[in-house]
Design a protein around this motif. Structure first.
Motif, PDB file in Angstrom:
ATOM      1  N   TYR A  13      -0.804  13.860  -6.115  1.00 22.02           N
ATOM      2  CA  TYR A  13      -0.705  12.822  -5.089  1.00 22.02           C
ATOM      3  C   TYR A  13      -0.145  13.400  -3.795  1.00 22.02           C
ATOM      4  O   TYR A  13      -0.693  13.178  -2.712  1.00 22.02           O
ATOM      5  CB  TYR A  13       0.161  11.642  -5.561  1.00 22.02           C
ATOM      6  CG  TYR A  13       0.554  10.775  -4.407  1.00 22.02           C
ATOM      7  CD1 TYR A  13      -0.405  10.024  -3.731  1.00 22.02           C
ATOM      8  CD2 TYR A  13       1.863  10.756  -3.922  1.00 22.02           C
ATOM      9  CE1 TYR A  13      -0.074   9.274  -2.623  1.00 22.02           C
ATOM     10  CE2 TYR A  13       2.193  10.004  -2.823  1.00 22.02           C
ATOM     11  CZ  TYR A  13       1.227   9.270  -2.175  1.00 22.02           C
ATOM     12  OH  TYR A  13       1.560   8.534  -1.061  1.00 22.02           O
ATOM     13  N   ILE A  14       0.948  14.133  -3.891  1.00 18.81           N
ATOM     14  CA  ILE A  14       1.587  14.685  -2.691  1.00 18.81           C
ATOM     15  C   ILE A  14       0.629  15.611  -1.946  1.00 18.81           C
ATOM     16  O   ILE A  14       0.500  15.530  -0.716  1.00 18.81           O
ATOM     17  CB  ILE A  14       2.902  15.402  -3.063  1.00 18.81           C
ATOM     18  CG1 ILE A  14       3.950  14.355  -3.481  1.00 18.81           C
ATOM     19  CG2 ILE A  14       3.413  16.254  -1.906  1.00 18.81           C
ATOM     20  CD1 ILE A  14       5.200  14.941  -4.096  1.00 18.81           C
ATOM     21  N   GLU A  15      -0.064  16.471  -2.674  1.00 18.51           N
ATOM     22  CA  GLU A  15      -1.024  17.372  -2.031  1.00 18.51           C
ATOM     23  C   GLU A  15      -2.110  16.601  -1.294  1.00 18.51           C
ATOM     24  O   GLU A  15      -2.604  17.049  -0.264  1.00 18.51           O
ATOM     25  CB  GLU A  15      -1.647  18.312  -3.062  1.00 18.51           C
ATOM     26  CG  GLU A  15      -0.693  19.386  -3.548  1.00 18.51           C
ATOM     27  CD  GLU A  15      -1.278  20.257  -4.648  1.00 18.51           C
ATOM     28  OE1 GLU A  15      -2.366  19.937  -5.193  1.00 18.51           O
ATOM     29  OE2 GLU A  15      -0.620  21.265  -4.980  1.00 18.51           O
ATOM     30  N   SER A  16      -2.464  15.421  -1.791  1.00 14.71           N
ATOM     31  CA  SER A  16      -3.533  14.631  -1.168  1.00 14.71           C
ATOM     32  C   SER A  16      -3.113  13.980   0.150  1.00 14.71           C
ATOM     33  O   SER A  16      -3.971  13.571   0.936  1.00 14.71           O
ATOM     34  CB  SER A  16      -4.035  13.560  -2.144  1.00 14.71           C
ATOM     35  OG  SER A  16      -3.125  12.473  -2.234  1.00 14.71           O
ATOM     36  N   ILE A  17      -1.795  13.874   0.399  1.00 16.99           N
ATOM     37  CA  ILE A  17      -1.363  13.190   1.623  1.00 16.99           C
ATOM     38  C   ILE A  17      -0.736  14.111   2.663  1.00 16.99           C
ATOM     39  O   ILE A  17      -0.535  13.698   3.805  1.00 16.99           O
ATOM     40  CB  ILE A  17      -0.389  12.026   1.316  1.00 16.99           C
ATOM     41  CG1 ILE A  17       0.911  12.535   0.686  1.00 16.99           C
ATOM     42  CG2 ILE A  17      -1.074  10.968   0.468  1.00 16.99           C
ATOM     43  CD1 ILE A  17       2.001  11.490   0.608  1.00 16.99           C
ATOM     44  N   ILE A  18      -0.402  15.339   2.292  1.00 12.76           N
ATOM     45  CA  ILE A  18       0.223  16.267   3.244  1.00 12.76           C
ATOM     46  C   ILE A  18      -0.686  16.428   4.458  1.00 12.76           C
ATOM     47  O   ILE A  18      -1.886  16.649   4.327  1.00 12.76           O
ATOM     48  CB  ILE A  18       0.506  17.637   2.583  1.00 12.76           C
ATOM     49  CG1 ILE A  18       1.544  17.481   1.482  1.00 12.76           C
ATOM     50  CG2 ILE A  18       0.944  18.678   3.610  1.00 12.76           C
ATOM     51  CD1 ILE A  18       2.898  17.004   1.943  1.00 12.76           C
ATOM     52  N   GLY A  19      -0.104  16.299   5.632  1.00 15.60           N
ATOM     53  CA  GLY A  19      -0.843  16.465   6.878  1.00 15.60           C
ATOM     54  C   GLY A  19      -1.435  15.185   7.446  1.00 15.60           C
ATOM     55  O   GLY A  19      -1.934  15.194   8.577  1.00 15.60           O
ATOM     56  N   GLN A  20      -1.389  14.088   6.686  1.00 12.79           N
ATOM     57  CA  GLN A  20      -1.917  12.823   7.222  1.00 12.79           C
ATOM     58  C   GLN A  20      -1.061  12.361   8.401  1.00 12.79           C
ATOM     59  O   GLN A  20       0.162  12.492   8.382  1.00 12.79           O
ATOM     60  CB  GLN A  20      -1.890  11.710   6.168  1.00 12.79           C
ATOM     61  CG  GLN A  20      -2.904  11.827   5.089  1.00 12.79           C
ATOM     62  CD  GLN A  20      -2.825  10.650   4.103  1.00 12.79           C
ATOM     63  OE1 GLN A  20      -1.968   9.773   4.202  1.00 12.79           O
ATOM     64  NE2 GLN A  20      -3.722  10.649   3.137  1.00 12.79           N
ATOM     65  N   GLU A  21      -1.716  11.806   9.401  1.00 15.84           N
ATOM     66  CA  GLU A  21      -1.008  11.209  10.534  1.00 15.84           C
ATOM     67  C   GLU A  21      -0.280   9.957  10.059  1.00 15.84           C
ATOM     68  O   GLU A  21      -0.773   9.233   9.194  1.00 15.84           O
ATOM     69  CB  GLU A  21      -1.993  10.819  11.645  1.00 15.84           C
ATOM     70  CG  GLU A  21      -2.767  11.968  12.246  1.00 15.84           C
ATOM     71  CD  GLU A  21      -1.947  12.784  13.223  1.00 15.84           C
ATOM     72  OE1 GLU A  21      -0.956  12.264  13.770  1.00 15.84           O
ATOM     73  OE2 GLU A  21      -2.298  13.962  13.417  1.00 15.84           O
ATOM     74  N   LYS A 118       3.466  13.559  11.025  1.00 14.45           N
ATOM     75  CA  LYS A 118       2.544  13.743   9.907  1.00 14.45           C
ATOM     76  C   LYS A 118       3.336  13.834   8.612  1.00 14.45           C
ATOM     77  O   LYS A 118       4.494  14.244   8.604  1.00 14.45           O
ATOM     78  CB  LYS A 118       1.745  15.042  10.090  1.00 14.45           C
ATOM     79  CG  LYS A 118       0.781  15.000  11.247  1.00 14.45           C
ATOM     80  CD  LYS A 118      -0.028  16.283  11.308  1.00 14.45           C
ATOM     81  CE  LYS A 118      -1.019  16.193  12.460  1.00 14.45           C
ATOM     82  NZ  LYS A 118      -1.878  17.385  12.501  1.00 14.45           N
ATOM     83  N   VAL A 119       2.697  13.481   7.516  1.00 17.85           N
ATOM     84  CA  VAL A 119       3.313  13.617   6.203  1.00 17.85           C
ATOM     85  C   VAL A 119       3.542  15.102   5.960  1.00 17.85           C
ATOM     86  O   VAL A 119       2.635  15.922   6.155  1.00 17.85           O
ATOM     87  CB  VAL A 119       2.421  13.035   5.092  1.00 17.85           C
ATOM     88  CG1 VAL A 119       3.056  13.236   3.725  1.00 17.85           C
ATOM     89  CG2 VAL A 119       2.140  11.557   5.338  1.00 17.85           C
ATOM     90  N   SER A 120       4.765  15.442   5.564  1.00 17.72           N
ATOM     91  CA  SER A 120       5.083  16.852   5.356  1.00 17.72           C
ATOM     92  C   SER A 120       6.119  17.015   4.253  1.00 17.72           C
ATOM     93  O   SER A 120       6.776  16.066   3.841  1.00 17.72           O
ATOM     94  CB  SER A 120       5.598  17.485   6.652  1.00 17.72           C
ATOM     95  OG  SER A 120       6.780  16.829   7.071  1.00 17.72           O
TER      96      SER A 120
END
Length: 145
Positions: A13-21, A118-120
């Protein structure tokens, strides 16, 4: 009870959201925490939360933070309870500058997203310093389905 592969589910899940605005309707801290819960247990917590609370804009989120609705919701509606030690998928909860803040622990770092950012992944020392945890009350919360 957490499934045996919960840490893999959290990581995916975390890998799927990293970098999202940052987007109030997708990835503010409460939705990140509940989405991690959904990934672990196959629940629909984010959608339930959207129906019950309005976190989809800054005004609605601020109102709930003033009432400590985030902590109440996590503990009363979604089964989170305070723990002494944090594990992957658990959350760190505190208040800062009038906001309730929730950060999901990934097993090595925390996940966060600032308004306009961004999600980080955030290293623990960086997060502790930013939140000033030496002088701020905080809670470690885990969800037990």
């Amino acid at each position: 009870m957490k499934p045996n592969n919960y840490d893999i589910l959290v990581t995916q899940y975390i890998e799927s959201i990293i970098g999202q605005e940052f987007d109030w309707s997708k990835n503010h801290c409460v939705y990140i925490a509940l989405s991690a819960r959904d990934a672990i247990y196959g629940t629909n917590s984010v959608e339930e939360c959207k129906e019950k609370y309005n976190f989809d804009d800054e005004e609605g989120a601020k109102k709930h933070c003033e009432n400590q609705d985030v902590l109440k919701g996590l503990t009363e509606d979604y089964g989170y309870s305070e723990v002494a030690k944090i594990h992957s998928g658990d959350v760190l909860y505190c208040q800062k500058d009038g906001w309730e803040c929730v950060h999901v622990y990934s097993g090595g770092n925390f996940v966060g997203c600032e308004i306009g950012g961004k999600v980080s992944l955030i290293p623990p020392r960086t997060l502790y310093k930013y939140l000033n945890l030496n002088s701020t009350e905080y809670k470690l919360l885990s969800c037990h389905q």
